[in-house]
Design an enzyme around this catalytic site. Structure first.
Site, PDB file in Angstrom:
ATOM      1  N   LYS A   1       0.876  -1.190   0.000  1.00 43.75           N
ATOM      2  CA  LYS A   1       0.000   0.000   0.000  1.00 43.75           C
ATOM      3  C   LYS A   1       0.904   1.228   0.000  1.00 43.75           C
ATOM      4  CE  LYS A   1      -1.580   2.821   2.903  1.00 43.75           C
ATOM      5  NZ  LYS A   1      -1.413   4.008   2.035  1.00 43.75           N
TER       6      LYS A   1
ATOM      7  N   GLU B   1      10.342  17.052  14.414  1.00 37.23           N
ATOM      8  CA  GLU B   1      10.737  16.855  13.022  1.00 37.23           C
ATOM      9  C   GLU B   1       9.927  17.825  12.161  1.00 37.23           C
ATOM     10  OE1 GLU B   1       9.477  13.220  11.026  1.00 37.23           O
ATOM     11  OE2 GLU B   1      11.534  12.976  10.340  1.00 37.23           O
TER      12      GLU B   1
HETATM   13  P1  NAD Z   1       2.416   8.841   7.396  1.00 39.48           P
HETATM   14  O1  NAD Z   1       2.850   8.058   8.557  1.00 39.48           O
HETATM   15  O2  NAD Z   1       1.208   9.683   7.548  1.00 39.48           O
HETATM   16  O3  NAD Z   1       2.093   7.873   6.170  1.00 39.48           O
HETATM   17  C1  NAD Z   1       2.970   6.871   5.737  1.00 39.48           C
HETATM   18  C2  NAD Z   1       2.161   5.722   5.185  1.00 39.48           C
HETATM   19  O4  NAD Z   1       1.423   5.136   6.238  1.00 39.48           O
HETATM   20  C3  NAD Z   1       1.147   6.112   4.117  1.00 39.48           C
HETATM   21  O5  NAD Z   1       1.083   5.075   3.176  1.00 39.48           O
HETATM   22  C4  NAD Z   1      -0.133   6.219   4.918  1.00 39.48           C
HETATM   23  O6  NAD Z   1      -1.298   6.007   4.148  1.00 39.48           O
HETATM   24  C5  NAD Z   1       0.041   5.109   5.933  1.00 39.48           C
HETATM   25  N1  NAD Z   1      -0.654   5.269   7.196  1.00 39.48           N
HETATM   26  C6  NAD Z   1      -0.952   6.424   7.850  1.00 39.48           C
HETATM   27  N2  NAD Z   1      -1.582   6.149   9.000  1.00 39.48           N
HETATM   28  C7  NAD Z   1      -1.694   4.790   9.075  1.00 39.48           C
HETATM   29  C8  NAD Z   1      -2.278   3.888  10.019  1.00 39.48           C
HETATM   30  N3  NAD Z   1      -2.858   4.327  11.132  1.00 39.48           N
HETATM   31  N4  NAD Z   1      -2.218   2.559   9.772  1.00 39.48           N
HETATM   32  C9  NAD Z   1      -1.614   2.086   8.663  1.00 39.48           C
HETATM   33  N5  NAD Z   1      -1.074   2.888   7.720  1.00 39.48           N
HETATM   34  C10 NAD Z   1      -1.099   4.223   7.926  1.00 39.48           C
HETATM   35  O7  NAD Z   1       3.700   9.588   6.947  1.00 39.48           O
HETATM   36  P2  NAD Z   1       3.934  10.494   5.672  1.00 39.48           P
HETATM   37  O8  NAD Z   1       3.283  11.779   5.992  1.00 39.48           O
HETATM   38  O9  NAD Z   1       3.544   9.821   4.424  1.00 39.48           O
HETATM   39  O10 NAD Z   1       5.545  10.585   5.668  1.00 39.48           O
HETATM   40  C11 NAD Z   1       6.240  11.518   6.428  1.00 39.48           C
HETATM   41  C12 NAD Z   1       6.781  10.902   7.693  1.00 39.48           C
HETATM   42  O11 NAD Z   1       7.442   9.683   7.427  1.00 39.48           O
HETATM   43  C13 NAD Z   1       7.814  11.759   8.375  1.00 39.48           C
HETATM   44  O12 NAD Z   1       7.565  11.823   9.749  1.00 39.48           O
HETATM   45  C14 NAD Z   1       9.130  11.053   8.109  1.00 39.48           C
HETATM   46  O13 NAD Z   1      10.152  11.258   8.994  1.00 39.48           O
HETATM   47  C15 NAD Z   1       8.724   9.662   8.051  1.00 39.48           C
HETATM   48  N6  NAD Z   1       9.657   8.901   7.207  1.00 39.48           N
HETATM   49  C16 NAD Z   1      10.583   8.098   7.774  1.00 39.48           C
HETATM   50  C17 NAD Z   1      11.475   7.408   6.989  1.00 39.48           C
HETATM   51  C18 NAD Z   1      12.506   6.500   7.561  1.00 39.48           C
HETATM   52  O14 NAD Z   1      13.125   5.775   6.817  1.00 39.48           O
HETATM   53  N7  NAD Z   1      12.753   6.469   8.843  1.00 39.48           N
HETATM   54  C19 NAD Z   1      11.434   7.533   5.625  1.00 39.48           C
HETATM   55  C20 NAD Z   1      10.485   8.351   5.078  1.00 39.48           C
HETATM   56  C21 NAD Z   1       9.596   9.030   5.883  1.00 39.48           C
END
Ligand code: NAD
Length: 478
Positions: free
Chosen positions: A174, A382
């Site tokens: 997903k 962050e």
């Molecule tokens: P997000 O957590 O909102 O979303 C990431 C993914 O998770 C998306 O596909 C989203 O649809 C899904 N998601 C959201 N809530 C969920 C839930 N409750 N259950 C299951 N899936 C869920 O994050 P974002 O806004 O897409 O990305 C930005 C964040 O990701 C930042 O905080 C960043 O630091 C982090 N990030 C970390 C890394 C790493 O390698 N450590 C890499 C990229 C991004």
């Protein structure tokens, strides 16, 4: 308008069970550029069922056979590389040259490193000397759910899909609903490589829908997630009932320790690294701690580097920064810049609002704060935008204490030409990754953090191990 409503389930492009259109917004124009569907429970169920049915045959294939599919995927990726770069530039606003070199390049880089790691991987090996018949076997964990973010789309997708394939897992991906186009293209690569039906499935959707359906699904053995710490916690809680393995790659608040004996490019390199991908990298060096005797010089270089940084249209060639992903990130970043000003940090570059001449699009001014203190919001949260916070320090001990005083622990950076201090601090800094003097961590090195950054280890051999169960065997017949 690009229309990509179908999901990839059981080897076929499949219409969603129920129509739920979702507009993908081009962050450089704030206008829709594509429409996808958000999946329903019936779509998730169909994808998981396909992955479950495909598992016995796929996990029983020889590792060399699975590797051959991965090699084909790589070849197709290379043939269609430009399309991949354009898809990411459109969906998340990466400037096209950066999309080509870094965003699309991260995908091929990881696949190549996994191929190398797979060739050396010992799937079954003796426990050790003096224990005849005792063996260790690495076996596919089963059906896995892969949930990825929008900021480095192919980086994250290849770090999950490729080792899952190599390990013999079947899967449901997903991708982020904000940046799904690159993953839909990647699904075409997998299809054209001839990967058997059901091994790889893709269902678009949001976190509360398909995301949580995967996290709670009894037929899924593992969730590999990259994204926010907030969602990582929600997934861990959701997955607890079915006792899945949960592998989390989360946020960061990297410190960059700059000593007075650093090389002359250290500050410029740190600022540029912070601004790369418009600050939307979990491993960004977002807190620059500078030894006091070098502080004024460092501020001068940092302000100069920010002044040289251009922001503009991602479709145009060049080294400029693009917009941030969406309205809510734009507003969150503006709010954090405002908090920096209110809490007394000194603005030495950028600030609130869009860069001059850009009235539309989620463009943020490359921003630098000086004279920050550890308790300020901009030093703790962050930001995920092109915003750097700088503060001075007096002693090595103080610098390490400030660097480690964060819930996160993904990547820390160090700039000094003193060899003894380099190695001492590479061990003293709390993080999954620590890098001195702009060096590389090396091809096939694991990527991942500690504490609130999650404890995944993605990439290379470690990345393959994550998708395996370790079986301990007695009585193996030689
Ligand atoms: P997000 O957590 O909102 O979303 C990431 C993914 O998770 C998306 O596909 C989203 O649809 C899904 N998601 C959201 N809530 C969920 C839930 N409750 N259950 C299951 N899936 C869920 O994050 P974002 O806004 O897409 O990305 C930005 C964040 O990701 C930042 O905080 C960043 O630091 C982090 N990030 C970390 C890394 C790493 O390698 N450590 C890499 C990229 C991004």
């Amino acid at each position: 308008m690009i229309e990509k409503r179908d999901f990839y389930i059981n080897g076929r492009w499949t219409a969603p069970a129920a129509a739920r259109d979702y507009a993908v917004i081009d962050p450089s124009t704030e206008e829709p550029c594509a429409v996808i569907s958000l999946g329903d429970r019936a779509d998730t169920e169909a994808a998981v069922a396909a992955a479950k049915a495909a598992l016995p045959a796929w996990r029983a294939t020889a590792p060399e056979e699975r590797l051959a599919y991965v090699e084909k995927i790589l070849a197709i990726y290379k043939e269609r590389y430009e399309e991949m770069a354009e898809a990411m530039s459109l969906e998340m606003g990466a400037p096209i040259d950066f999309a080509r070199s870094e965003q699309a390049g991260a995908g091929t880089w990881h696949i190549e490193n996994f191929i190398k790691a797979a060739k050396d991987f010992e799937w079954v090996h003796p426990l050790g000397d003096g224990t005849p018949g005792a063996m260790i076997a690495y076996e596919a964990i089963g059906v896995v759910g892969l949930i990825t973010p929008w900021n480095w789309p192919m980086n994250q997708v290849t770090l999950k899909v490729i080792p899952a394939l190599i390990a013999g897992c079947t899967m449901v991906l997903k991708p982020s609903e904000e940046a799904p186009l690159s993953s839909l293209l990647f699904a075409e690569f997998i299809h054209d490589a001839g990967v058997p039906a059901g091994v790889f499935n893709l269902v678009n959707g949001d976190g509360v829908g398909v995301g949580s359906q995967l996290s709670t699904h009894p037929d899924i053995q593992m969730i590999s997630f990259t994204g926010s710490t907030r969602a990582g916690k929600a997934i861990s809680i959701a997955a607890a009932e079915t006792l899945k393995r949960v592998v989390l790659e989360l946020g960061g608040k990297g410190a960059n320790l700059v000593f007075a004996d650093c090389d002359e490019k250290a500050v410029k390199r740190g600022v540029r690294h912070m601004f790369e991908n418009t600050g939307q990298s979990c491993n960004a060096p977002s807190r620059m701690l500078v030894e006091r005797s070098y502080y004024e010089k460092a501020l001068e270089i940092a302000a100069q580097t920010a002044a040289e940084t251009q922001t503009g249209n991602p479709r145009e060639p060049g080294r400029h920064l693009g917009p941030v992903i969406n309205k809510s990130q734009f507003e969150k970043i503006q709010g954090l810049i405002e908090s920096g000003i209110k809490e007394g940090a000194r603005l030495i570059a950028g600030g609130l609002g869009r860069p001059e001449g850009l009235n539309k699009g989620y463009y943020v001014r490359p921003t630098i704060f000086a004279d920050c203190t550890p308790e300020m919001t901009i030093m703790r949260e962050e930001i995920f935008g092109p915003v750097l916070s700088i503060m001075p320090f007096d002693t090595e001990e103080e610098a390490v204490a400030i660097a480690n005083d964060t819930p996160y622990g993904l990547t820390n950076y160090l700039q000094t030409q003193d060899p003894a201090r380099t190695n001492r601090l590479l061990r003293a800094l709390d993080a999954g990754m620590v890098v001195a003097n702009g060096k590389s961590r090396g091809a096939g090195a694991p990527f991942g953090g500690v504490k609130a950054s999650g404890r995944a280890r993605e990439g290379g051999r470690w990345g393959i191990e994550e998708f395996c169960d370790v079986k301990s065997i007695g009585g193996w017949v030689e």
